[in-house]
Design an enzyme around this catalytic site. Structure first.
Site, short mmCIF file in Angstrom:
data_model
loop_
_atom_site.label_atom_id
_atom_site.label_comp_id
_atom_site.label_asym_id
_atom_site.label_seq_id
_atom_site.Cartn_x
_atom_site.Cartn_y
_atom_site.Cartn_z
N ASP A 199 0.85 -1.19 0.00
CA ASP A 199 0.00 0.00 0.00
C ASP A 199 0.89 1.24 0.00
O ASP A 199 1.90 1.30 0.72
CB ASP A 199 -0.86 -0.05 1.28
CG ASP A 199 -1.86 1.06 1.33
OD1 ASP A 199 -2.99 0.87 0.85
OD2 ASP A 199 -1.52 2.15 1.86
N ASN A 207 -3.09 13.39 -3.38
CA ASN A 207 -4.34 13.92 -3.94
C ASN A 207 -4.67 15.29 -3.36
O ASN A 207 -5.01 16.23 -4.09
CB ASN A 207 -5.51 12.97 -3.65
CG ASN A 207 -5.51 11.78 -4.60
OD1 ASN A 207 -5.05 11.88 -5.74
ND2 ASN A 207 -6.02 10.66 -4.13
N HIS A 212 -5.93 15.15 -8.10
CA HIS A 212 -6.13 13.72 -8.39
C HIS A 212 -5.24 13.22 -9.53
O HIS A 212 -4.90 12.04 -9.56
CB HIS A 212 -7.60 13.42 -8.67
CG HIS A 212 -8.41 13.44 -7.42
ND1 HIS A 212 -8.52 12.33 -6.60
CD2 HIS A 212 -9.12 14.43 -6.81
CE1 HIS A 212 -9.26 12.64 -5.55
NE2 HIS A 212 -9.65 13.92 -5.66
N ASP A 216 -3.05 9.84 -9.61
CA ASP A 216 -2.98 8.86 -10.71
C ASP A 216 -1.54 8.65 -11.15
O ASP A 216 -1.12 7.53 -11.43
CB ASP A 216 -3.82 9.35 -11.91
CG ASP A 216 -5.31 9.23 -11.65
OD1 ASP A 216 -5.67 8.64 -10.59
OD2 ASP A 216 -6.10 9.72 -12.47
N GLU A 242 -5.14 2.45 -3.50
CA GLU A 242 -3.67 2.55 -3.63
C GLU A 242 -3.00 1.26 -3.16
O GLU A 242 -1.85 1.26 -2.75
CB GLU A 242 -3.15 3.75 -2.85
CG GLU A 242 -3.34 3.71 -1.34
CD GLU A 242 -4.67 4.31 -0.87
OE1 GLU A 242 -5.65 4.28 -1.64
OE2 GLU A 242 -4.70 4.81 0.27
#
Ligand SMILES: [Mg+2]
Length: 342
Positions: A199, A207, A212, A216, A242
């Site tokens: 993770d 973010n 955002h 990405d 994630e």
């Protein structure tokens, strides 16, 4: 049958050493409007056939030099001419001659002296058959093309159903299927496999701070890095959000730890450039191994998940192993300190 407009597209070669015979045949066929070409010996006939496309050849049998049977045999030996129908023009109607004609590859014969109605009927039938055959070929080619396109779309759809759109990694469904296959292999071979659940630490900050698109970017960067580091037989999936899940076939817990540690190091030692920002990314890893002590896949995933959770509790950016035999989770790699958080 066919109208004159269509007949203009048909090309017929008439071969006979006697020019009178050619004239007779031509006068019988002329009202149908075919394109007619003539040859008075086998060699000239073959030359013309090789330089033009004919739909039908009316071929005299008895000719000086190369006879009609030989011309026909040569045509049938060549892929480019073997499908042109040949109708023999012959005075010989004894069985032996007819058999020789068919053996040479002829499709039909017309006897001399010519009966105009019969000759016309045979020519028309032959051409009609050629036309049908040609239409079938075209239809077959189209069908084949459509079929190939369908297969291509099907493969694309199948791939899409297994792929995470953003990272192009396996999705959850695909990795579960691969793990299931690995479990079946384990039952046969007894060779353990390992799972690594990992993770991205503090992902929310990317973010919140940069938008955002940055989130990405981080996901894609991590995906690319992992894909580049694992072996060909390993599976890498976006498990959700994630979180990523790695399947390491024929790998024990120690092997899983080594890989996870190399990934952890690789990520945390790099800077990822996004929009004039140098991003530092770290990840936490939980490793579990499938062996006799593990009941099922769900349990194995849960163990990796618990190890991951333990890693988060212990300060992130670390690898934690789940030991099936004992309930306590061992932390094998300590976290790095002083990371610049995004
Ligand atoms: Mg002759």
């Amino acid at each position: 049958m066919c109208n004159n407009y269509d007949n203009k597209n048909f090309r017929i070669l008439i071969v006979d050493d006697v020019s009178k015979n050619i004239q007779v045949v031509a006068s019988i066929l002329k009202d149908d409007g075919y394109q007619m070409t003539f040859a008075q010996n086998g060699k000239v006939a073959l030359d013309k056939i090789h330089s033009h496309n004919f739909d039908l050849i009316l071929l005299d049998v008895m000719m000086p030099g190369m006879d009609g049977f030989e011309v026909c045999r040569r045509l049938k030996q060549e892929p480019s001419t073997k499908d042109i129908p040949v109708v023999f023009l012959t005075a010989k109607t004894d069985t032996e001659s007819l058999v020789r004609g068919f053996e040479a590859g002829g499709t039909d014969y017309v006897t001399k002296p010519f009966n105009g109605v019969e000759l016309l009927a045979r020519v028309r039938t032959r051409l009609e058959l050629s036309r049908s055959r040609e239409s079938l070929k075209v239809a077959y080619r189209e069908l084949k093309k459509t079929n190939e396109e369908l297969l291509k779309s099907q493969r694309k759809l199948e791939l899409a159903a297994k792929t995470d759109t953003l990272t192009k990694l396996s999705n959850r469904r695909d990795i579960i299927e691969k793990i299931e296959n690995e479990r079946i292999r384990f039952e046969r071979s007894g060779k353990p496999f390992s799972l690594v659940l990992c993770d991205i630490d503090n992902f929310k900050v990317f973010n919140d701070k940069h938008g955002h698109d940055c989130g990405d970017f981080v996901l894609v960067s991590v995906a690319e890095m992992m894909r580049g580091k694992v072996r060909k037989q390993d599976g890498v999936a976006r498990w959700g959000g994630e979180e990523f899940l790695l399947l390491l076939p024929e790998t024990d817990l120690e092997g899983g730890r080594i890989l996870a540690e190399s990934l952890r190091e690789k990520i945390s030692c790099n800077y990822y450039k996004y929009d004039n920002h140098n991003l530092r990314i770290t990840m936490t890893f939980g490793v579990s191994s499938f062996s006799e002590c593990v009941m099922n896949i769900e349990q194995c995933i849960k163990m990796a998940d618990e190890a991951l959770y333990e890693g988060k509790k212990r300060g992130k950016n670390c690898v934690v192993l789940s030991i099936a035999e004992q309930p306590s989770i061992l932390k094998s790699v300590s976290e790095e300190n002083g990371n610049e958080r995004p």
